[in-house]
Design an enzyme around this catalytic site. Structure first.
Site, PDB file in Angstrom:
ATOM      1  N   SER A   1      -3.510   3.290  11.164  1.00 52.60           N
ATOM      2  CA  SER A   1      -2.321   3.006  10.357  1.00 52.60           C
ATOM      3  C   SER A   1      -2.548   3.559   8.963  1.00 52.60           C
ATOM      4  O   SER A   1      -3.437   3.099   8.228  1.00 52.60           O
ATOM      5  CB  SER A   1      -2.083   1.499  10.255  1.00 52.60           C
ATOM      6  OG  SER A   1      -1.214   1.260   9.162  1.00 52.60           O
TER       7      SER A   1
ATOM      8  N   HIS B   1      -0.141   6.272  13.066  1.00 58.00           N
ATOM      9  CA  HIS B   1       0.795   5.136  12.980  1.00 58.00           C
ATOM     10  C   HIS B   1       1.335   5.082  11.553  1.00 58.00           C
ATOM     11  O   HIS B   1       0.576   4.905  10.592  1.00 58.00           O
ATOM     12  CB  HIS B   1       0.069   3.836  13.336  1.00 58.00           C
ATOM     13  CG  HIS B   1       0.949   2.623  13.295  1.00 58.00           C
ATOM     14  ND1 HIS B   1       1.761   2.246  14.339  1.00 58.00           N
ATOM     15  CD2 HIS B   1       1.147   1.700  12.324  1.00 58.00           C
ATOM     16  CE1 HIS B   1       2.418   1.138  14.025  1.00 58.00           C
ATOM     17  NE2 HIS B   1       2.061   0.784  12.783  1.00 58.00           N
TER      18      HIS B   1
ATOM     19  N   ASP C   1       3.793   3.367   8.825  1.00 61.62           N
ATOM     20  CA  ASP C   1       4.486   2.117   8.495  1.00 61.62           C
ATOM     21  C   ASP C   1       5.563   2.363   7.448  1.00 61.62           C
ATOM     22  O   ASP C   1       5.255   2.715   6.305  1.00 61.62           O
ATOM     23  CB  ASP C   1       3.480   1.087   7.973  1.00 61.62           C
ATOM     24  CG  ASP C   1       2.591   0.576   9.094  1.00 61.62           C
ATOM     25  OD1 ASP C   1       3.128  -0.007  10.047  1.00 61.62           O
ATOM     26  OD2 ASP C   1       1.363   0.783   9.023  1.00 61.62           O
TER      27      ASP C   1
ATOM     28  N   MET D   1       8.415   0.633   5.288  1.00 56.24           N
ATOM     29  CA  MET D   1       8.819  -0.700   4.806  1.00 56.24           C
ATOM     30  C   MET D   1       9.858  -0.558   3.711  1.00 56.24           C
ATOM     31  O   MET D   1       9.753   0.341   2.861  1.00 56.24           O
ATOM     32  CB  MET D   1       7.601  -1.434   4.245  1.00 56.24           C
ATOM     33  CG  MET D   1       6.450  -1.555   5.235  1.00 56.24           C
ATOM     34  SD  MET D   1       5.120  -2.529   4.529  1.00 56.24           S
ATOM     35  CE  MET D   1       3.915  -2.437   5.842  1.00 56.24           C
TER      36      MET D   1
ATOM     37  N   HIS E   1       6.612   3.095  12.836  1.00 54.78           N
ATOM     38  CA  HIS E   1       6.905   1.659  12.890  1.00 54.78           C
ATOM     39  C   HIS E   1       7.893   1.350  11.773  1.00 54.78           C
ATOM     40  O   HIS E   1       7.513   1.290  10.596  1.00 54.78           O
ATOM     41  CB  HIS E   1       5.571   0.898  12.707  1.00 54.78           C
ATOM     42  CG  HIS E   1       5.701  -0.580  12.711  1.00 54.78           C
ATOM     43  ND1 HIS E   1       4.647  -1.406  12.374  1.00 54.78           N
ATOM     44  CD2 HIS E   1       6.742  -1.403  13.013  1.00 54.78           C
ATOM     45  CE1 HIS E   1       5.035  -2.672  12.462  1.00 54.78           C
ATOM     46  NE2 HIS E   1       6.305  -2.691  12.842  1.00 54.78           N
TER      47      HIS E   1
ATOM     48  N   MET F   1       9.978  -0.893   9.700  1.00 55.48           N
ATOM     49  CA  MET F   1      10.184  -2.269   9.256  1.00 55.48           C
ATOM     50  C   MET F   1      11.298  -2.244   8.228  1.00 55.48           C
ATOM     51  O   MET F   1      11.100  -2.530   7.032  1.00 55.48           O
ATOM     52  CB  MET F   1       8.868  -2.826   8.667  1.00 55.48           C
ATOM     53  CG  MET F   1       7.823  -3.096   9.743  1.00 55.48           C
ATOM     54  SD  MET F   1       6.151  -3.235   9.083  1.00 55.48           S
ATOM     55  CE  MET F   1       5.685  -1.502   9.067  1.00 55.48           C
TER      56      MET F   1
ATOM     57  N   MET G   1       3.303  -7.733  17.163  1.00 50.71           N
ATOM     58  CA  MET G   1       2.652  -7.891  15.853  1.00 50.71           C
ATOM     59  C   MET G   1       1.691  -9.075  15.906  1.00 50.71           C
ATOM     60  O   MET G   1       2.068 -10.176  16.308  1.00 50.71           O
ATOM     61  CB  MET G   1       3.695  -8.159  14.760  1.00 50.71           C
ATOM     62  CG  MET G   1       4.622  -7.012  14.433  1.00 50.71           C
ATOM     63  SD  MET G   1       3.798  -5.491  13.924  1.00 50.71           S
ATOM     64  CE  MET G   1       2.883  -6.029  12.461  1.00 50.71           C
TER      65      MET G   1
ATOM     66  N   ASP H   1      -0.651  -4.632  16.591  1.00 51.45           N
ATOM     67  CA  ASP H   1      -0.712  -4.157  15.200  1.00 51.45           C
ATOM     68  C   ASP H   1      -0.979  -5.351  14.293  1.00 51.45           C
ATOM     69  O   ASP H   1      -0.180  -6.294  14.262  1.00 51.45           O
ATOM     70  CB  ASP H   1       0.623  -3.487  14.848  1.00 51.45           C
ATOM     71  CG  ASP H   1       0.643  -2.847  13.464  1.00 51.45           C
ATOM     72  OD1 ASP H   1      -0.394  -2.828  12.784  1.00 51.45           O
ATOM     73  OD2 ASP H   1       1.729  -2.370  13.075  1.00 51.45           O
ATOM     74  N   GLY H   2      -2.105  -5.296  13.569  1.00 50.35           N
ATOM     75  CA  GLY H   2      -2.418  -6.331  12.599  1.00 50.35           C
ATOM     76  C   GLY H   2      -3.742  -7.010  12.898  1.00 50.35           C
ATOM     77  O   GLY H   2      -3.892  -7.675  13.925  1.00 50.35           O
TER      78      GLY H   2
HETATM   79  C1  DX5 Z   1       1.497  -4.297   8.770  1.00 51.94           C
HETATM   80  C2  DX5 Z   1       1.509  -2.932   9.364  1.00 51.94           C
HETATM   81  C3  DX5 Z   1       0.229  -2.519   9.938  1.00 51.94           C
HETATM   82  C4  DX5 Z   1      -0.949  -2.534   8.980  1.00 51.94           C
HETATM   83  C5  DX5 Z   1      -2.118  -3.022   9.760  1.00 51.94           C
HETATM   84  O1  DX5 Z   1       2.776  -4.729   8.549  1.00 51.94           O
HETATM   85  O2  DX5 Z   1       2.496  -2.817  10.381  1.00 51.94           O
HETATM   86  O3  DX5 Z   1       0.306  -1.289  10.649  1.00 51.94           O
HETATM   87  O4  DX5 Z   1      -1.252  -1.302   8.392  1.00 51.94           O
HETATM   88  O5  DX5 Z   1      -3.182  -3.176   8.905  1.00 51.94           O
HETATM   89  P1  DX5 Z   1      -4.538  -3.869   9.340  1.00 51.94           P
HETATM   90  O6  DX5 Z   1      -5.061  -3.106  10.531  1.00 51.94           O
HETATM   91  O7  DX5 Z   1      -5.378  -3.761   8.136  1.00 51.94           O
HETATM   92  O8  DX5 Z   1      -4.194  -5.290   9.709  1.00 51.94           O
HETATM   93 ZN    ZN Z   2       2.461  -1.022  11.711  1.00 48.10          ZN
END
Ligand code: DX5
Ligand code: ZN
Length: 232
Positions: A15, A40, A42, A44, A73, A75, A144, A180-181
């Site tokens: 990610s 991956h 993210d 947001m 991903h 969000m 998640m 993820d997470g």
């Molecule tokens: C969180 C993201 C993840 C994040 C995961 O909202 O969707 O992809 O980068 O980070 P780690 O692996 O550090 O939990």
């Molecule tokens: Zn993610």
């Protein structure tokens, strides 16, 4: 569980939320050369989640650094307005959140019409029943294991019970299940035993900087592969 489900390839997806944003392209190139299977990304919006990353133009600017797929991903809410932008920016998989809008089925159809793989994500507090009606419209389910918005949060282990139920619900459909997470070498094995085959990891991959990326990815992969074949 059939042997075909057991055989779905394990993928490790760095990610890039945890990358060095001041040199994003170089860092993404380095992590993919170190053995990441897909990037991956993210996205947001500061509305669906309490953080803001970047948009399609920034993603497009780093698309050329690797030939490997981009797993995006989203969000963001609303999401439909931006699907084409991310498809045009080089996404291979577009994942929307089931909680992010009232027209999930429409969004998934739009993604497939754009020629991309369609993913559906659910937050830790969302039941798997919410996505049962769209199982024939998705290529990927993202469970998640943190509340989305930030890297480096603690893995929420009870989500894996839901993943077991999801895996059974999916049955023999051609669907990958992604987590993820909080994924680390310590949590990867239990994820795989629950039925996950795509593992996203941010902080566990990027910790220690570029010299450590290959070993970090290998450690997660090794833990995941070692859990293969053990009961779920
Ligand atoms: C969180 C993201 C993840 C994040 C995961 O909202 O969707 O992809 O980068 O980070 P780690 O692996 O550090 O939990
Ligand atoms: Zn993610």
């Amino acid at each position: 569980m059939s042997s075909s489900m057991r055989a779905r390839p394990i993928k490790i997806l760095p990610s890039i939320l945890s990358a060095d944003f001041s040199r994003l392209g170089e860092d993404v190139r380095a992590v993919m050369q170190a053995g990441g299977d897909c990037v991956h990304v993210d996205i947001m919006d500061g509305h669906f989640v309490p953080n803001i990353t970047f948009g399609p133009d920034v993603m497009k600017s780093i698309r050329h650094v690797t030939d490997k797929p981009f797993d995006v991903h989203l969000m963001i809410s609303p999401v439909d307005l931006y699907l084409k932008n991310f498809a045009d920016a080089g996404a291979d998989v577009l994942t929307i959140h089931a909680e992010a809008g009232p027209h999930v089925h429409r969004s998934l159809q739009t993604i497939r019409a754009l020629g991309k793989k369609a993913g559906i994500a659910i937050n830790p507090g969302t039941p798997e029943s919410l996505i049962e009606p769209v199982l024939d419209d998705v290529d990927l389910i993202l469970a998640m294991t943190v509340n989305p918005g930030f890297g480096g949060q603690k893995f929420i282990a009870p989500v894996l019970e839901k993943v077991r139920r999801l895996r059974a619900m999916v049955a023999d459909r051609d669907i990958d299940i992604e987590v993820d997470g909080g994924v680390t070498p310590e949590t990867a094995g239990e994820c795989v035993r629950a039925g996950i085959n795509w593992l996203v990891a941010g902080s566990a991959v990027f910790k220690g900087g570029a010299p450590a990326y290959a070993a970090n990815i290998a450690a997660i992969r090794q833990a995941a592969e070692a859990a293969r074949g053990t009961s779920i």
